[in-house]
Design a protein around this motif. Structure first.
Motif, short mmCIF file in Angstrom:
data_model
loop_
_atom_site.label_atom_id
_atom_site.label_comp_id
_atom_site.label_asym_id
_atom_site.label_seq_id
_atom_site.Cartn_x
_atom_site.Cartn_y
_atom_site.Cartn_z
N LEU A 30 1.14 -1.23 -0.27
CA LEU A 30 0.41 -0.13 0.18
C LEU A 30 0.65 1.23 0.41
O LEU A 30 1.80 1.06 0.27
CB LEU A 30 -0.99 0.10 1.15
CG LEU A 30 -0.53 0.03 2.78
CD1 LEU A 30 0.59 1.40 2.70
CD2 LEU A 30 -1.12 -1.32 3.71
N HIS A 31 0.30 2.69 -0.37
CA HIS A 31 0.71 3.58 -0.28
C HIS A 31 0.59 4.20 1.45
O HIS A 31 -0.63 4.10 1.65
CB HIS A 31 0.91 4.71 -0.66
CG HIS A 31 0.82 4.41 -2.64
ND1 HIS A 31 2.29 4.83 -3.35
CD2 HIS A 31 0.96 3.64 -3.84
CE1 HIS A 31 2.72 4.38 -4.43
NE2 HIS A 31 1.43 3.29 -4.64
N ILE A 47 7.81 -3.17 8.29
CA ILE A 47 7.44 -2.33 7.25
C ILE A 47 8.37 -2.26 6.04
O ILE A 47 9.53 -2.43 6.74
CB ILE A 47 6.86 -0.82 6.93
CG1 ILE A 47 6.50 -0.39 6.28
CG2 ILE A 47 8.68 -0.28 7.90
CD1 ILE A 47 5.90 0.93 6.38
N SER A 48 8.20 -2.72 5.25
CA SER A 48 9.50 -3.09 4.09
C SER A 48 9.11 -2.22 2.35
O SER A 48 8.17 -1.72 2.49
CB SER A 48 9.45 -4.10 3.90
OG SER A 48 10.83 -4.97 2.79
N ASP A 49 10.27 -1.99 2.17
CA ASP A 49 9.89 -0.80 0.71
C ASP A 49 10.87 -2.23 -0.22
O ASP A 49 10.79 -1.42 -1.58
CB ASP A 49 11.12 0.25 0.40
CG ASP A 49 12.71 0.04 0.81
OD1 ASP A 49 13.21 -1.02 0.69
OD2 ASP A 49 13.31 1.30 0.60
N TYR A 53 13.97 -3.78 5.70
CA TYR A 53 12.54 -4.24 6.45
C TYR A 53 13.05 -3.74 7.79
O TYR A 53 14.57 -3.14 8.51
CB TYR A 53 12.65 -5.60 6.81
CG TYR A 53 11.66 -5.88 7.80
CD1 TYR A 53 10.29 -6.46 7.54
CD2 TYR A 53 12.05 -6.21 8.88
CE1 TYR A 53 9.49 -7.11 8.33
CE2 TYR A 53 10.96 -6.70 9.53
CZ TYR A 53 9.39 -7.32 9.73
OH TYR A 53 8.80 -7.49 11.02
N GLU A 54 12.38 -2.79 8.53
CA GLU A 54 12.17 -2.19 10.00
C GLU A 54 10.91 -2.99 10.85
O GLU A 54 9.82 -2.59 10.19
CB GLU A 54 11.66 -0.44 8.90
CG GLU A 54 13.01 0.02 9.06
CD GLU A 54 13.17 1.41 8.68
OE1 GLU A 54 12.79 2.19 9.73
OE2 GLU A 54 13.44 1.96 7.40
N PRO A 55 11.19 -3.45 11.68
CA PRO A 55 10.70 -3.11 12.78
C PRO A 55 9.64 -2.89 12.85
O PRO A 55 10.24 -1.05 13.57
CB PRO A 55 11.05 -4.16 13.80
CG PRO A 55 12.60 -3.73 13.26
CD PRO A 55 12.61 -3.14 12.12
N ILE A 80 7.01 5.53 -2.47
CA ILE A 80 7.00 3.84 -2.54
C ILE A 80 5.62 3.67 -2.74
O ILE A 80 4.45 3.92 -1.39
CB ILE A 80 7.65 3.95 -1.53
CG1 ILE A 80 9.13 4.59 -1.76
CG2 ILE A 80 8.12 2.90 -1.14
CD1 ILE A 80 10.36 4.83 -0.16
N THR A 81 5.78 1.85 -3.02
CA THR A 81 4.28 0.94 -2.73
C THR A 81 5.34 0.11 -1.10
O THR A 81 6.28 -0.49 -1.38
CB THR A 81 4.33 0.51 -3.56
OG1 THR A 81 3.77 1.04 -5.13
CG2 THR A 81 3.40 -0.58 -3.04
#
Length: 206
Positions: free
Chosen positions: A96-97, A128-130, A134-136, A174-175
């Motif tokens: 998602l955006h 969340i990841s781009d 990956y960031e917790p 970024i999605t």
């Protein structure tokens, strides 16, 4: 001069009166703009309900029983909520955006069968990841014996949207991938299910 004294009184010339009227009109227009901006700044009640996105989500494990991932009405501690019920371990990823001024909210619980082993539980995490990193965002472990009430969790997503102080980082383009992880802890997590109640992202609607 802009004022004329008559009989001890100071009178405004017509051009002065016109200037005063214009200033009043400009002030009123500025006030309207400010108030409109304030109203626009109020976050929408709910931009993205992640339960509605489950059908198009990426789900692991790929090979799983038919009831592995379900959207149900789950009752915990006498409170029933629309929830995502998943086997452990599992991972549900939604692309998602992220809206501006976004906040992630959910409530967690463990659905445990009677006779579960002492110390068994579920470790929940949100990240969340781009697609590259990956960031917790959230990590919470709930034991099966502590599942008497919903446990609320929240994560601030504002740095993943909107304008940022960077020439190269433009998060709104970024999605993103919001990742909901659930895995068992303790001696045995057999039969346990993770419950995610009302996972949603609130923020400003585009």
């Amino acid at each position: 001069q802009r004022r004329v004294a008559r009989g001890g009184r100071t009178l405004l010339r017509p051009d002065d009166a016109m200037t005063t009227a214009r200033l009043a009109s400009v002030s009123a227009a500025i006030l309207v703009v400010v108030l409109s901006s304030c109203r626009r700044g109020v976050p929408a009640p709910c931009c993205i309900d992640l339960l509605d996105a489950v059908a198009s989500a990426e789900i692991r494990p790929v090979v799983r029983p038919p009831d592995a991932i379900q959207v149900i009405d789950a009752a915990v501690g006498g409170t029933q909520r629309r929830s995502l019920s998943v086997i452990v371990p599992s991972r549900v990823s939604v692309r998602l955006h992220v809206p501006t001024r976004a906040i992630f909210n959910a409530a967690l619980a463990v659905d445990a069968p009677s006779g579960h082993e002492a110390g068994a539980g579920v470790a929940f995490s949100v990240g969340i990841s781009d697609g590259r990193t990956y960031e917790p965002l959230i990590a919470r472990t709930i034991l099966a014996g502590d599942a008497a009430s919903w446990q609320p969790v929240q994560a601030d997503l504002r740095r993943y949207a909107g304008w940022q102080w960077s020439l190269f980082y433009h998060p709104s383009s970024i999605t993103w991938e919001i990742v909901l992880n659930s895995y068992g802890t303790g001696p045995s997590a057999e039969g346990l299910r993770a419950l995610w109640a009302g996972p949603a992202i609130t923020g400003d609607r585009p």
